[in-house]
Design a protein around this motif. Structure first.
Motif, mmCIF file in Angstrom:
data_model
loop_
_atom_site.group_PDB
_atom_site.id
_atom_site.type_symbol
_atom_site.label_atom_id
_atom_site.label_comp_id
_atom_site.label_asym_id
_atom_site.label_seq_id
_atom_site.Cartn_x
_atom_site.Cartn_y
_atom_site.Cartn_z
ATOM 1 N N SER A 183 38.108 94.422 58.674
ATOM 2 C CA SER A 183 39.121 95.650 58.553
ATOM 3 C C SER A 183 38.581 96.657 59.718
ATOM 4 O O SER A 183 39.349 97.079 60.337
ATOM 5 C CB SER A 183 38.884 96.470 57.343
ATOM 6 O OG SER A 183 39.225 95.582 56.382
ATOM 7 N N GLU B 152 35.274 94.263 54.804
ATOM 8 C CA GLU B 152 35.005 95.534 55.286
ATOM 9 C C GLU B 152 34.694 95.534 56.765
ATOM 10 O O GLU B 152 35.331 96.416 57.320
ATOM 11 C CB GLU B 152 33.974 95.933 54.474
ATOM 12 C CG GLU B 152 33.790 96.960 53.634
ATOM 13 C CD GLU B 152 32.736 97.647 53.131
ATOM 14 O OE1 GLU B 152 32.412 98.771 53.413
ATOM 15 O OE2 GLU B 152 31.790 96.749 52.516
ATOM 16 N N LYS C 247 38.017 96.784 49.288
ATOM 17 C CA LYS C 247 37.017 97.700 49.669
ATOM 18 C C LYS C 247 35.866 97.632 48.579
ATOM 19 O O LYS C 247 36.015 96.982 47.781
ATOM 20 C CB LYS C 247 37.700 99.027 49.255
ATOM 21 C CG LYS C 247 38.967 99.431 49.990
ATOM 22 C CD LYS C 247 38.572 100.555 50.741
ATOM 23 C CE LYS C 247 39.972 101.120 51.741
ATOM 24 N NZ LYS C 247 39.331 101.429 53.056
#
Ligand code: 6R9
Length: 572
Positions: A474, A471, A220
């Motif tokens: 995902s 990111e 993250k």
């Protein structure tokens, strides 16, 4: 490599001046020149605004603000009073105490600056969020930092998943006819009633200042914490690199959601007592040139993508405007192409000065100072007090012209102080307890100039914004049609890189143009517009390691028609 050096700009400073400063350069000394000398304590908002409001600069303009609907001017004295009012609003209606996190999720507007400075006066750590962030991105940042307060607009509040954020206590809204509740505060109404006097919190050098989230190649986004003492370097570089002087009108085009927009869109220029322009709204070549003309901008800090877009708009457009006030132009965020430097020299009669630094470094590190010859394509030299080197993966320094990790000797004033909630990540930046390793590759020439070569990791720089492929991947995997996704930066003549996604679809889904548009929209809505892939290519299967990691380097090789290199770890 043979490069042509542009002539040095004539001015009242030159390399020998820098050498003098560097010789007896002492950060403590710089520190003492700020007003913390008596108490040893400080507050960045005091140094930035109040110090000038209490001097003969009191009625000097600090902020020239303009967007499609507003045109306003605030002196240092006005800024002091407005930020005091904001601090009083937060003090009255929130439980914020020193070190607590307050996030600001606003389009550029004077209120953004009042709120940010007001929160700093309380000793809060401010987390600025770029207005384009969507729910997923906002959630990650507020959850990780355990923010207590968010300052936003009713429109942007729709992207704040309030119910999923147990630490979020108060929402301060800036808009019309806000219905106040225990947890919802009407900023404008409260500002009207608040006192313009505030006893600010005096802090230590190591107390928190700003928390910027930034992307890496895995995991993250990480919270990079800067502390109060960073302002020493903001101040010094505002003088040395931005070359700000008494009568300058300075314009930094970056949004405070990114580090350039705080270090050089708030702290540096105002610490130096300079009048600053802030333009709200979106990029348009007309409005940008008009802004330079209207305010008589003298020092301009922008980015290669913006320069390339202006270049693309044609020199005819520029002829409509008077930009002759410009005297110092700077660039940051991505490699500054020699063509852009040539264009700047032709159309503005100005050298464009490259500056290299990162969210983690907090301030400029390697720069083209006004006094140095420019070697087009090079980022320049380290600022006095900073040692940069090219090191191998063991932290051994490499000789000139050898490519390796661009590293900085740790300990400069504006260096990040932690990665929020992630000490291992913080430690992983350093080699031999000496070198901060940037993640960029570069080499140094025999004159000590540094030449950027690329990112070592897979981080994408698109239009100067740093996007982590993980990111985006995902988010893509959350799309119902997608089973595998790999994301890379594809070289682009205007944006530096664009985001390209390779995706494998579920067996019962057929590829189509509508699906591409739908996937793009999905990422735009879920993450951020600038993180949405401009190109999507469907594949039956993506190249993976035996441990199941997508091999982005193979995707990149496919894209660029290059040999894919060592494939020994690839699954069959
Ligand atoms: C300030 C900022 C950092 C990354 C950095 C590098 C790239 C920045 C550059 C440059 C070539 C320059 N970068 N300046 N590349 N020439 N002058 O941009 O911070 O958003 O954290 O990005 O940007 O790759 O590592 P941040």
């Amino acid at each position: 490599m043979k490069v042509e050096a542009l002539p040095v700009v004539q001015g009242d400073f030159n390399l020998s001046n820098y050498a003098d400063v560097a010789k007896d350069f002492d950060w403590e000394q710089a520190w003492k020149s700020l007003s913390a000398s008596e108490t040893g304590r400080l507050n960045a908002a005091y140094e930035t605004i109040d110090r000038h409001a209490e001097s003969s600069n009191k009625n000097k303009v600090a902020l020239f603000y303009k967007d499609a609907n507003r045109k306003e001017t605030y002196t240092f004295y006005d800024m002091k009073r407005m930020s005091n009012k904001a601090a009083n609003v937060f003090q009255k209606h929130t439980s914020i105490e020193k070190g607590d996190r307050l996030f600001i999720f606003l389009p550029r507007s004077p209120e953004l600056y009042f709120a940010l400075l007001g929160a700093l006066k309380m000793g809060a750590i401010v987390g600025p969020l770029f207005e384009a962030f969507m729910e997923g991105a906002v959630f990650d940042r507020l959850a990780d930092s355990e923010a207590k307060v968010i300052v936003t607009t009713p429109e942007l509040l729709e992207r704040v998943p309030v119910d999923k954020l147990p630490h979020l206590e108060t929402i301060v809204l800036i808009g019309e006819e806000i219905e106040e509740k225990d947890t919802i505060i009407d900023f404008k109404k409260e500002m009207k009633e608040a006192s313009p006097y505030f006893e600010l919190e005096w802090l230590e050098k190591e107390d928190g200042l700003i928390l910027h989230y930034t992307s890496g190649s895995t995991g993250k986004p990480k919270g990079v914490l800067h502390v109060q003492q960073a302002i020493m370097q903001h101040y010094q570089t505002a003088k040395w690199v931005l070359d700000l002087k008494e009568n300058d009108i300075y314009w930094c085009t970056a949004d405070p959601g990114w580090v350039t927009g705080t270090s050089y869109g708030i702290f540096g220029p105002w610490l130096a007592g300079t009048s600053m322009v802030v333009l709200g709204g979106r990029f348009s070549p007309d409005t940008w040139y008009e802004t330079i003309e209207e305010y008589g901008v003298t020092v301009w800090y922008s980015a290669p993508t913006a320069f390339r877009m202006l270049m693309g708009a044609g020199d005819g457009l520029l002829k409509k405007y008077d930009v002759s006030t410009l005297r110092h132009v700077l660039s940051v965020g991505e490699p500054l192409n020699p063509e852009v430097i040539k264009w700047g020299a032709n159309v503005f009669r100005q050298r464009i000065h490259d500056t290299w630094w990162m969210t983690e470094t907090g301030a400029q590190m390697i720069c083209n100072f006004g006094c140095l010859p420019i070697k087009p394509g090079s980022m320049g030299k380290p600022i006095p007090g900073v040692k940069a080197a090219i090191v191998d993966d063991n932290g051994e320094e490499l000789p000139a012209y050898q490519m390796g990790n661009l590293a900085l000797e740790k300990g400069w004033p504006s260096m990040m102080h932690m990665i929020w909630n992630n000490p291992e990540k913080y430690d992983s930046y350093f080699l031999k307890d000496k070198w901060y390793v940037s993640g960029d590759s570069a080499y140094m020439d025999e004159d000590g100039f540094f030449w950027f070569q690329g990112r070592i990791d897979d981080v994408i720089m698109t239009s100067g914004e740093r996007v982590g492929p993980f990111e985006v991947e995902s988010k893509l995997l959350e799309h119902p049609a997608i089973v595998e996704a790999g994301v890379i930066g594809k070289p682009d003549p205007v944006r530096g890189e664009i985001i390209k996604a390779f995706v494998a679809l579920r067996e019962d889904v057929e590829p189509s143009d509508e699906l591409i548009a739908d996937i793009q929209q999905f990422v735009k809505k879920g993450l951020a517009a600038h993180a949405a892939p401009r190109e999507i290519e469907f594949k039956d299967k993506l190249p993976k390691t035996r441990s199941g990691k997508i091999m982005r380097r193979v995707l990149k090789a496919w894209e660029l028609n290059l040999p894919a290199g060592d494939l020994s770890t690839m699954e069959d």
